[in-house]
Design a protein around this motif. Structure first.
Motif, short mmCIF file in Angstrom:
data_model
loop_
_atom_site.label_atom_id
_atom_site.label_comp_id
_atom_site.label_asym_id
_atom_site.label_seq_id
_atom_site.Cartn_x
_atom_site.Cartn_y
_atom_site.Cartn_z
N ASP A 133 -6.59 -2.38 2.26
CA ASP A 133 -6.74 -1.28 3.21
C ASP A 133 -6.68 -0.01 2.42
O ASP A 133 -5.50 0.61 2.20
CB ASP A 133 -5.98 -1.20 4.48
CG ASP A 133 -6.51 -0.09 5.53
OD1 ASP A 133 -7.07 0.58 4.94
OD2 ASP A 133 -5.93 -0.53 6.44
N GLU A 134 -7.69 0.55 1.74
CA GLU A 134 -7.41 1.84 0.97
C GLU A 134 -6.92 2.83 1.51
O GLU A 134 -6.00 3.63 1.35
CB GLU A 134 -8.83 2.18 0.36
CG GLU A 134 -8.62 3.53 -0.31
CD GLU A 134 -9.99 3.80 -1.10
OE1 GLU A 134 -10.88 3.21 -0.89
OE2 GLU A 134 -9.96 4.91 -1.91
N ARG A 135 -7.04 2.92 3.13
CA ARG A 135 -6.44 4.06 3.79
C ARG A 135 -4.97 3.93 3.86
O ARG A 135 -4.41 5.05 4.13
CB ARG A 135 -7.21 3.90 5.43
CG ARG A 135 -8.57 4.21 5.73
CD ARG A 135 -8.86 5.46 5.05
NE ARG A 135 -8.02 6.78 5.56
CZ ARG A 135 -7.58 7.90 5.02
NH1 ARG A 135 -8.15 8.13 3.78
NH2 ARG A 135 -6.95 8.67 5.75
N ARG A 172 -3.86 5.82 0.78
CA ARG A 172 -4.29 7.33 0.83
C ARG A 172 -3.32 8.30 1.80
O ARG A 172 -2.86 9.23 1.43
CB ARG A 172 -5.87 7.61 1.43
CG ARG A 172 -6.83 7.10 0.49
CD ARG A 172 -6.82 7.46 -1.05
NE ARG A 172 -7.38 6.59 -1.97
CZ ARG A 172 -7.27 6.20 -3.23
NH1 ARG A 172 -5.78 6.50 -3.76
NH2 ARG A 172 -7.83 5.38 -3.95
N GLU A 229 -4.71 -4.31 -2.50
CA GLU A 229 -4.36 -3.89 -1.29
C GLU A 229 -5.54 -4.15 -0.54
O GLU A 229 -6.65 -3.22 -0.85
CB GLU A 229 -3.79 -2.58 -1.24
CG GLU A 229 -3.77 -1.55 0.08
CD GLU A 229 -2.86 -2.25 1.19
OE1 GLU A 229 -1.64 -2.39 0.89
OE2 GLU A 229 -3.59 -2.62 2.04
N GLY A 233 0.78 -1.27 0.16
CA GLY A 233 0.06 -0.02 -0.07
C GLY A 233 0.83 1.18 0.12
O GLY A 233 0.21 2.38 -0.51
N PHE A 258 -8.95 -2.72 -4.28
CA PHE A 258 -8.99 -2.63 -2.78
C PHE A 258 -9.81 -3.94 -2.27
O PHE A 258 -11.10 -3.99 -2.37
CB PHE A 258 -9.59 -1.49 -2.10
CG PHE A 258 -8.68 -0.43 -2.29
CD1 PHE A 258 -7.34 -0.08 -1.92
CD2 PHE A 258 -9.13 0.75 -3.40
CE1 PHE A 258 -6.58 0.75 -2.18
CE2 PHE A 258 -8.13 1.70 -3.75
CZ PHE A 258 -7.03 1.81 -3.14
#
Ligand code: SAM
Length: 284
Positions: A108-110, A113, A106, A85, A135
């Motif tokens: 976990d998109e967070r 970001r 991935e 990520g 995601f």
């Protein structure tokens, strides 16, 4: 007042970095994400209190997880990246003009970001038109992918606790085998031989991969901020041996500038210390 980030490497050993600022903290649906700034390592980010990437030593990990496979088979065109990520692995892969497509899965998109915001040094090429960001859980994605879809799979995951657990299972490795082409290569972060937790996971992951692929080897790198600093990667393949079949002259001819990887190190990284070779070959 002094601020220190401290990571518990074992019940008896801790690793600490003096921190200038705690830049970000949040709990995503999957894990605790933190970003810090420090004098010695620059910005770094952690997941569930474990070091993922520092600005100072990320190049070692990302060079070694990418270029060994690409120098073994410079004709790789379709790549699946699982985890990763922070974007560092995709940054290195997108330097190869010959790669046609990269699916990055991935969970976990967070993470992506947050890294785009604080770690542009790694998350700098996720918008390359050849990259599809997905995601999802890597295990689920691999289970549904078509036979022979990829020439290279890179498993750039967290440790086998929490969301990363499924990426260290025999089921997952079987799916990787199935979805790789006949010339396919799998590279995974394969933990460390030194402290008991990492050693156990290193042995388990490697023995599962060895039982799945006809060619399976481990190689090493020195990554100062991971437990003990001594880290292994797994190289598994249906056809190519990373030493006998490596196309090192072809890789040199690409003229890529790297800070850690070089073609002498390509060979040297597979020369493991005796105790590590014994750990990898003894029964669990
Ligand atoms: N270089 C790092 C290391 O070895 O410490 C790995 C960094 S990378 C940020 C690991 C990523 O794997 C994390 O962002 C995490 O969200 C992702 N991940 C964990 N489990 C996953 C899964 N089952 N499917 C897809 N991605 C996953």
């Amino acid at each position: 007042m002094e601020l220190w980030y401290t990571e518990q490497w074992t019940d008896e050993v801790r690793f600490s970095i003096k921190v200038n600022a705690h830049l970000h903290t949040e709990k995503s649906p999957f894990q605790q994400i933190d970003v810090f700034d420090s004098q010695e390592f620059g910005k770094f980010f952690t997941l569930d209190g474990l070091m993922m990437v520092t600005e100072k030593d990320e190049f070692i990990y990302h060079d070694m997880i990418t270029h060994i496979a690409m120098a073994t088979n410079p004709s790789i065109k379709r790549v699946l990246v699982i985890g990763a990520g922070d974007g560092g692995t995709v940054r290195e892969l997108t330097r190869y003009k010959t790669i046609e497509h990269i699916d990055m899965v991935e969970i976990d998109e967070r993470v992506v970001r947050v890294c785009e915001q604080y770690l542009p040094v790694t998350a700098c090429n996720l918008t390359d038109p050849r990259v599809s960001l997905i995601f999802d859980d890597g295990l689920k994605f691999a289970a549904l992918a078509k036979k022979g879809s990829y020439d290279l799979i890179i498993v750039d995951s967290t440790d086998p606790i929490g969301p990363g657990e499924g990426l260290f299972t025999i089921d997952f490795y079987n799916h990787c085998y199935r979805i790789l082409s006949d010339e396919g290569i799998l590279v995974n972060q394969n933990e460390s031989p030194y402290f008991p937790f990492n050693r156990r996971e290193m042995k388990r992951a490697f023995s599962k991969i060895r039982n799945t692929f006809p060619i399976a080897r481990a190689y090493q790198a020195h990554i100062p901020t991971y437990p003990s600093g001594h880290w292994l990667f797994g190289f598994a393949s249906k056809k190519f041996d990373p030493l006998k079949d490596a196309q090192l002259d072809a890789w040199e001819a690409l003229g890529l500038k790297t800070k850690y990887y070089n073609t002498a190190l390509h060979t040297g990284a597979f020369a493991l210390p005796t105790y590590v070779k014994e750990l990898l070959t003894e029964d669990e």
